[in-house]
Design a protein around this motif. Structure first.
Motif, short mmCIF file in Angstrom:
data_model
loop_
_atom_site.label_atom_id
_atom_site.label_comp_id
_atom_site.label_asym_id
_atom_site.label_seq_id
_atom_site.Cartn_x
_atom_site.Cartn_y
_atom_site.Cartn_z
N VAL A 188 34.61 -58.46 -0.45
CA VAL A 188 35.15 -57.87 1.21
C VAL A 188 33.10 -57.45 1.52
O VAL A 188 33.46 -56.18 0.87
N VAL A 189 33.16 -57.74 2.22
CA VAL A 189 31.11 -58.16 2.16
C VAL A 189 30.80 -57.31 3.09
O VAL A 189 30.08 -56.04 3.19
N HIS A 190 31.80 -57.63 4.29
CA HIS A 190 31.05 -57.13 5.27
C HIS A 190 32.06 -57.33 6.31
O HIS A 190 32.29 -57.78 7.62
N GLY A 191 33.10 -56.89 6.08
CA GLY A 191 34.44 -56.57 6.39
C GLY A 191 36.08 -57.68 6.28
O GLY A 191 35.08 -58.51 5.10
N PHE A 192 37.06 -57.32 6.11
CA PHE A 192 38.05 -58.12 5.55
C PHE A 192 38.77 -58.98 6.57
O PHE A 192 38.08 -60.49 6.30
N ARG A 193 39.35 -58.09 7.64
CA ARG A 193 39.39 -59.93 8.79
C ARG A 193 38.90 -58.90 10.15
O ARG A 193 38.20 -59.88 11.15
N THR A 194 38.62 -58.18 10.08
CA THR A 194 38.18 -57.39 11.13
C THR A 194 36.67 -57.73 10.87
O THR A 194 35.59 -56.59 9.28
N ILE A 195 35.70 -58.11 11.04
CA ILE A 195 33.95 -58.84 10.51
C ILE A 195 32.75 -58.37 10.77
O ILE A 195 33.36 -58.23 12.71
N PHE A 196 32.24 -57.15 10.43
CA PHE A 196 31.57 -56.36 10.99
C PHE A 196 30.33 -56.96 10.61
O PHE A 196 30.06 -57.89 10.15
N PRO A 197 29.30 -56.97 11.41
CA PRO A 197 27.35 -57.20 11.30
C PRO A 197 27.33 -58.24 9.70
O PRO A 197 27.86 -56.78 8.74
N ILE A 198 26.32 -58.91 9.12
CA ILE A 198 26.53 -59.20 7.97
C ILE A 198 25.26 -58.01 7.29
O ILE A 198 24.48 -57.11 7.99
N PRO A 199 25.97 -57.63 6.30
CA PRO A 199 25.27 -56.23 5.48
C PRO A 199 23.58 -56.22 5.86
O PRO A 199 23.37 -54.49 7.14
N LEU A 200 22.93 -57.46 6.46
CA LEU A 200 21.47 -57.48 6.42
C LEU A 200 21.36 -56.99 8.25
O LEU A 200 20.45 -56.44 8.65
N GLY A 201 22.05 -56.85 9.22
CA GLY A 201 22.55 -56.44 10.06
C GLY A 201 22.91 -54.94 9.84
O GLY A 201 22.33 -54.38 11.19
N MET A 202 23.75 -54.91 9.47
CA MET A 202 24.27 -53.37 8.79
C MET A 202 22.89 -52.68 8.71
O MET A 202 22.80 -51.03 9.22
N ALA A 203 22.36 -53.65 7.74
CA ALA A 203 21.04 -52.09 6.88
C ALA A 203 20.12 -52.18 7.91
O ALA A 203 18.62 -50.84 8.40
N SER A 204 19.89 -52.65 9.63
CA SER A 204 18.53 -52.42 10.21
C SER A 204 19.17 -51.07 11.46
O SER A 204 17.93 -50.63 11.99
N SER A 205 20.49 -50.81 11.38
CA SER A 205 20.64 -49.67 12.04
C SER A 205 20.44 -48.17 11.48
O SER A 205 19.94 -47.79 12.02
N TRP A 206 19.74 -48.38 9.63
CA TRP A 206 18.47 -47.25 9.54
C TRP A 206 20.02 -46.26 9.66
O TRP A 206 19.62 -45.31 10.02
N HIS A 207 21.23 -46.37 9.17
CA HIS A 207 22.34 -45.18 9.24
C HIS A 207 23.15 -45.79 8.30
O HIS A 207 24.05 -46.40 9.28
N PRO A 208 22.93 -44.87 7.25
CA PRO A 208 23.96 -45.29 6.67
C PRO A 208 25.61 -44.89 6.38
O PRO A 208 26.55 -45.60 6.16
N ASP A 209 25.73 -43.86 7.77
CA ASP A 209 26.89 -44.36 8.06
C ASP A 209 27.83 -44.87 8.15
O ASP A 209 28.80 -45.28 8.23
N VAL A 210 27.32 -45.58 8.96
CA VAL A 210 27.62 -47.04 9.45
C VAL A 210 27.93 -48.09 8.53
O VAL A 210 29.02 -48.61 8.91
N LEU A 211 27.07 -48.27 7.45
CA LEU A 211 27.67 -49.22 6.51
C LEU A 211 29.05 -48.32 5.96
O LEU A 211 30.38 -49.22 4.99
#
Ligand code: GLC
Length: 748
Positions: A105-128
């Motif tokens: 379950v790396v970036h979502g289970f059925r609701t898929i979030f951006p890939i982790p490297l994408g979420m890392a671009s938020s510079w916003h840990p709350d997002v992850l």
């Protein structure tokens, strides 16, 4: 001076000592009733046939469950399917020990979030954290107990396809994200049916595979390993992670899956990790190919004696541990220790009270793809898409007139969720086409795929391009969506050429050269080499460049939100974008050389440089634009000295940040340091802090950073954490290259 090593008690699963003791008692009671064969069964994990994430499937795994030969199954999900398997374990095996279900379950289970490297671009840990919480809820409702995440491998080589799974090149950012993801997955209560156990991976050094080739050799000094690659794992352990997965690679010649330094010394003794260690897929078998074990029995012996508790998919523990114990090559205590950890986790998840508590069809139905999950996925995608160039075309306002929307990704769905998309399905993705049609009148849009496909004939591709050129010529604006295909990044997807694939590249050049103003959107799992398209004398530049990574189920609507200014871009690159693949590995925290480029004396020709490319990336670490403009005041320090002898001594850096543009926006103010003279050569920049600051137009704010003596330590050549007297340079700015400098002194 050296700072003493303070090893605090691990907050394993955030359990209190009393809770832990109760779980241990429960595990020990069960342990006392188990045969050696049953214990070894608990240490064995097999994939189901529901999903495939590695090279082998074990026939007859259901019978293994029945016979008590399996402790954990992975790649099994859905409430009904996991219930069927659980029933075999609970109702048909001698002791009825419930299975532990693991899944990526790396970036979502059925609701898929951006890939982790994408979420890392938020510079916003709350997002992850939020993404992980939703992923945990959905996965736990579908029978999953254990997520093989977070992936925290630092990588500085974009050829490696697995950069998409991690958080980029920086240890501080990755450590913050590791903690955030564990908070999200495990929550405050591991026994809740809305949380899952986390498994930090791949321990360790996997991201440093030579030449970016997956599974390749890793050659890191212990100092670099400890300074750069291990901090995110330690952060995960400190955040209470349930499990650690070993990596495929060797570390200084010793495979990570039988590495006593990593598994025993560092993980168990120094970090006091209480959870379980699982290998990666068939990693014990691979000890034979690494050339450190002659046969399966020796491989099993080495792995278990180094500290591996669970064997993923080899069956080598199952086949050989009993004999190894009988031959006194493995102790009964080692087996008990491993099994106890596995049983403690099962007990902590509440599986002994109710083995079916995670497979609940009604909860599954209500949870999966819940509207609030999709809304969150959209918000998170907005924060993950990086604006790399904008001449003022964005945000679009009023009617842009005739728009040519070009690219095969426009209608595609599956490509938008990227690899490791869990149980995510293409048909649940909102396409860019449908998202755009909510904002633009249908008769103003003209679509063109611009490619007949990567395997199509040249003639077909030329014809498709020609159609796209015509569409672009007749439009007032082009929205061009190009990118890597999903199979090009992820596991076993290293590339020597990280430009856009050929059909996409030729299409982009042809469209840009029509001269129609173009918003170019790129999708990928890694930093791309984009220079030949966006920074070339032969191609007219795009007016806008937006890098969307693979933004997930709701990535396309999020992109449309940004295009029309319903949301403002705020993302920053967590990895630099190289100019050329030949620069790799490329990272901002390089050591200075003895022949730096900026020393023009005596003869610049002999500087450390390429004769055919600048040393710098095309887009540096930390880079990303907004729809407004921020001005940085001059940074000031509350003191020019910091005391070496007190680790808590601190000074404050202050600067005024002003939004001088016309729109609100979020600036990510980044603080880097450099120690210009030390006992060893130190990186030219190191990220030590950052702040996300939201400002309205015309608004200003004082930004404060606290700098403590203890933050300035580093590992010396004797692996001692050391701070030394002397000058420290600080750099503050919107990315690693555009900074203002200020200095202070560390004094005795
Ligand atoms: C792999 C991966 C790992 C994953 C495992 C189980 O090959 O390297 O990340 O967790 O298989 O699917």
């Amino acid at each position: 001076m050296t700072l003493s090593h303070t090893a605090s008690k691990m907050p394993f699963l955030n359990l209190s000592a009393v809770q832990y003791a109760a779980l241990k008692k429960q595990a020990d009671e069960l342990l006392s009733r188990m045969t050696l064969a049953e214990k070894i069964g608990q240490m064995s994990q097999f994939t189901s046939d529901r999903d495939v994430t590695g090279p082998s499937i074990r026939e007859g795994y259901k019978n293994d469950i029945r016979e008590g030969r399996v402790g954990s199954v992975f790649n099994a999900f859905d409430a009904d399917f996991t219930r069927q398997l659980q029933q075999i374990a609970v109702e048909e095996s001698r002791l009825g020990i419930p299975l532990l279900f693991g899944y990526d379950v790396v970036h979502g289970f059925r609701t898929i979030f951006p890939i982790p490297l994408g979420m890392a671009s938020s510079w916003h840990p709350d997002v992850l954290e939020e993404a992980a919480r939703i992923a945990a809820k959905e996965a736990a409702a579908a029978g999953i107990h254990w997520a093989f995440a977070p992936m925290v491998d630092i990588s500085r080589d974009a050829r490696w396809g697995r950069v998409m799974e991690g958080c980029g090149e920086d240890p501080l950012l990755t450590s913050l994200y590791a903690k955030a993801q564990i908070r999200g997955l495990q929550g405050d209560d591991i026994a809740s049916v809305e949380t899952v156990a986390a498994c930090v991976k791949h321990y360790a050094g996997y991201g440093a595979a030579e030449a970016g080739r997956d599974y390749n050799t890793v050659n890191l000094s212990e100092r670099v390993m400890r300074s750069i690659h291990l901090p995110p794992f330690q952060a995960a352990v400190n955040a209470g992670v349930a499990a650690v997965m070993t990596s495929f690679n060797t570390v200084d010649g010793v495979p990570a899956s039988c590495n006593p330094l990593l598994l025993d010394q560092i993980l168990r003794r120094e970090w006091q990790f209480e959870g379980l260690v699982v290998t990666d897929y068939t990693a014990i078998m691979e000890l034979i190919f690494h050339g450190v074990a002659a046969d399966p029995a020796e491989a099993a012996q080495k792995a278990v004696n180094a500290g591996v508790d669970m064997d993923m998919q080899d069956g080598y523990f199952l086949d050989h541990l009993e004999q190894l114990v009988n031959e006194h090559k493995v102790t009964a205590e080692r087996i008990d220790e491993a099994v106890r950890r596995i049983l403690i986790l099962k007990a902590a998840l509440g599986l002994f009270e109710d083995p079916y508590r995670y497979c609940d069809e009604a909860r599954e139905k209500a949870t999966i793809l819940a509207p609030q999950h999709l809304e969150k996925a959209r918000q998170i995608a907005r924060e993950s898409i990086v604006l790399l160039k904008n001449d003022g075309t964005l945000p679009l306002s009023g009617s842009p007139g005739k728009v040519a929307v070009i690219g095969n990704l426009v209608e595609d769905k599956g490509e938008w969720i990227g690899p490791w998309h869990g149980a995510g399905r293409a048909d649940e993705v909102t396409s860019f086409k449908s998202a755009l049609e909510k904002r633009l009148p249908l008769d103003s849009i003209r679509y063109s795929k611009g490619t007949a496909g990567e395997n199509a004939s040249n003639a077909d591709n030329e014809q498709a391009r020609e159609e796209a050129i015509q569409a672009a010529r007749q439009a007032a604006l082009v929205i061009l969506v190009v990118g890597e295909r999903e199979y090009m990044s992820g596991e076993a997807a290293s590339r020597t050429d990280i430009r856009l694939p050929e059909d996409q590249r030729l299409l982009a050049k042809a469209v840009l050269n029509t001269g129609t103003p173009t918003i170019m959107v790129t999708l990928s799992g890694r930093p791309l080499v984009l220079g030949d398209v966006v920074d070339s004398n032969e191609v007219l530049p795009p007016h806008v460049l937006l890098h969307a990574w693979w933004p997930g189920t709701q990535g396309a609507p999020a992109l449309v939100d940004l295009l029309f200014g319903d949301a403002d871009p705020s993302a920053r690159l967590p990895m630099g974008f190289p100019r050329h693949v030949g620069q790799l590995p490329l990272y901002y925290a390089q050591l200075p050389t003895g022949r730096p480029l900026d020393k023009i004396d005596p003869d610049p020709r002999y500087s450390s440089q390429y004769i055919d490319s600048p040393n710098t990336p095309l887009f540096p670490f930390g880079y990303g634009l907004t729809y407004t403009h921020f001005e940085y005041g001059t940074p000031k320090l509350t003191s020019t000295v910091l005391s070496l002898s007190s680790p808590e001594d601190k000074l404050i850096l202050t600067l005024t940040l002003t939004n001088t543009g016309q729109r609100k926006g979020i600036e990510v103010v980044q603080l880097y340091m450099r120690d210009p003279v030390a006992s060893i050569s130190r990186p030219r920049r190191e990220l030590i802090d950052f702040k996300r600051i939201a400002l309205d137009p015309g608004e200003d704010k004082e930004v404060h950073f606290q700098i403590k003596t203890k933050q300035l330590g580093y590992l010396d050549q004797h692996l001692q954490n050391r701070v030394e007297s002397g000058c420290i340079e600080l750099f503050v700015g919107p990315n690693v290259e555009e900074t203002q400098q200020i200095k202070f002194n560390l004094i005795d």
